[in-house]
Design an enzyme around this catalytic site. Structure first.
Site, PDB file in Angstrom:
ATOM      1  N   GLY A 267     -17.940  41.587  29.447  1.00  0.00           N
ATOM      2  CA  GLY A 267     -19.297  41.551  28.909  1.00  0.00           C
ATOM      3  C   GLY A 267     -19.462  42.430  27.689  1.00  0.00           C
ATOM      4  O   GLY A 267     -18.501  43.003  27.169  1.00  0.00           O
ATOM      5  N   HIS A 441     -25.238   3.035  19.083  1.00  0.00           N
ATOM      6  CA  HIS A 441     -24.060   2.655  19.878  1.00  0.00           C
ATOM      7  C   HIS A 441     -22.914   2.297  18.927  1.00  0.00           C
ATOM      8  O   HIS A 441     -23.142   1.649  17.906  1.00  0.00           O
ATOM      9  CB  HIS A 441     -24.389   1.451  20.753  1.00  0.00           C
TER      10      HIS A 441
END
Length: 469
Positions: A267, A441
């Site tokens: 972290g 598409h």
């Protein structure tokens, strides 16, 4: 030091929060000083987002070359020159850094090189390349974060590295042990595994990527295991020894392992060292965070804080958003932060992108009719055509109203695809809004339309669920 200068607004830190705040304030007609003791761009540009994603792009190219035969393309032997990869990374950073300096100066922001510390709520002392006292009616703190160091096995930056020092290696190790299975550790695991390094992840929690939720954790555990990454969960590291030729790691369960290098990725910590906040009348809360309100203003009028130092999000894009909020308020244009829809991306392979609530979070927040729809990418024509079928799209929504509450996509270009759902959640759109929108598409973005159709129980490209008798 007798030199004194006065500005309307001073910004401490030139990361993605600081420089954006400085530019915004200048655009609003204010005289602005931007102060940084390091390179412009902060952690994100110099030792964070940009360098890691540059290296990951190198790994992505390698992956494509390795799979070229499936597309009817034959290649010869593949050789990895990691030093050249690093050189490319450094060149990308230098180019962006140069462009950033030009951008800041073109907005008539004055840059000061040095460390800043408060002398009072409106006065800063700058020491470094530039030495002066600086008065500003409004001050914005944007000093960011640094890698968290563990006292029991501190980084020596030789064989025990953190997320900054590992970016400087020029030779690939044969093996790498990563302490921490969060997003930082997993990104590096994905990178080095693709480059042929034997990677072991050591995680104290029950699984990797726990902050991203059970669905992500389970899926990515399977993916990583398939790539040969050794995941050891529920283990803590007791010690790491640099034995010159390798590191020796002792675990809490009595086992140990050796690796060429160790990466500490547990972290990051808030960075306000040397600011002398007390002289400005400021105190810090949990984990050293500077508390702010919706205007990004602290308890001291005229002093603002943005980005990691607020302890809210450690994301570059959130810091930039908060920078605009703080600068606008500091310049006398009241505005509040809007953080209902914050996208987050983990740049593993495949990428992980999330925004909004998970199903579990939605139910905990009182959405009793929360549900979800999930669509596998392998059912997309574009995914099949491009050979990128791994992953899925998922939409979390409220059955009662149709409102979209959250979204998750694991797969190719997830980092780009999450933008559609971020916009939908920010503006409280519904499943119907997505279903009524024509998606080109063949594209990967069709996954959202398909996931919405499944959530709406009107699937087109998957068979309907069998109804119970």
């Amino acid at each position: 030091m007798t030199d004194r200068k006065t500005f309307d607004i001073a910004v401490i830190g030139s990361g993605p929060g600081g420089y954006v705040a400085a530019i915004k304030a200048a655009q609003l007609g204010k005289s602005v000083a931007l102060i940084d003791k390091g390179f412009l761009g902060g952690t994100c540009l110099n030792v964070g987002c940009i360098p890691t994603k540059t290296l990951l792009s190198n790994a992505a190219v390698l992956k494509e070359v390795r799979h070229a035969a499936a597309f009817g393309i034959e290649t010869g032997p593949i050789t990895i020159h990691y030093q050249k990869m690093k050189e490319r990374k450094d060149a990308v950073i230098a180019k962006i850094r140069s462009g950033l300096e030009g951008l800041i100066k073109s907005n008539k922001v004055t840059i000061f090189r040095g460390s800043a510390q408060f002398e009072s709520p409106k006065e800063l002392k700058i020491t470094g390349t530039d030495n002066l006292y600086l008065h500003a009616d409004q001050i914005i703190i944007a000093t960011g974060s640094i890698p968290l160091d563990i006292k029991t096995f501190p980084c020596d930056h030789e064989r025990i590295l953190n997320s900054t020092s590992i970016l400087e290696i020029t030779t690939l190790p044969k093996s790498l042990a990563i302490v921490g299975g969060g997003y930082i550790g997993c990104e590096f695991a994905s990178l080095f595994a693709e480059l042929g390094v034997k990677v072991t992840i050591l995680e104290a929690l029950p699984s990797i990527l726990t902050a991203q939720g059970t669905t992500v954790s389970t899926f990515m555990t399977k993916v990583f295991t398939g790539k040969g990454i050794d995941i050891q969960a529920n283990v803590s590291v007791q010690s790491i020894e640099n034995r010159q030729s390798h590191v020796h790691i002792t675990l809490s369960n009595g086992h140990s392992l050796d690796a060429d290098l160790a990466l500490i990725a547990v972290g990051r910590s808030i960075y306000t060292d040397g600011l002398k906040l007390e002289k400005a009348g400021l105190s810090t809360g949990t984990r050293g965070a500077i508390e702010v309100n919706e205007q990004m203003e602290t308890a001291v009028p005229g002093i603002y804080a943005i980005g990691a130092v607020t302890g809210q999000w450690m994301l570059a894009h959130v810091a930039s958003h908060q920078g605009i909020i703080a600068a606008s308020n500091a310049a006398g244009h009241p505005i509040k932060a809007h953080e209902a829809a914050v996208p987050a991306v983990v740049f593993t392979s495949p990428e992980i992108a999330t925004v909004g609530l998970t199903l579990e979070q939605a139910q905990k927040e009182g959405y009793v009719s929360a549900s979800q729809g999930m669509f596998p990418l392998q059912a997309l024509g574009k995914a099949q055509a491009s050979g990128e079928t791994e992953g899925f799209a998922q939409i979390v929504f409220d059955k009662k109203t149709g409102q979209i509450l959250g979204a998750l996509l694991i797969g190719h270009e997830a980092s780009n695809l999450i933008a559609e759902m971020t916009l939908a959640i920010q503006h409280e759109l519904t499943l119907e809004s997505v279903l009524e929108t024509i998606h080109a598409h063949p594209t990967m973005a069709e996954a959202w339309h398909e996931a919405a159709a499944i959530a709406n129980e009107t699937p087109i490209h998957l068979p309907p669920k069998a109804k119970r008798p």
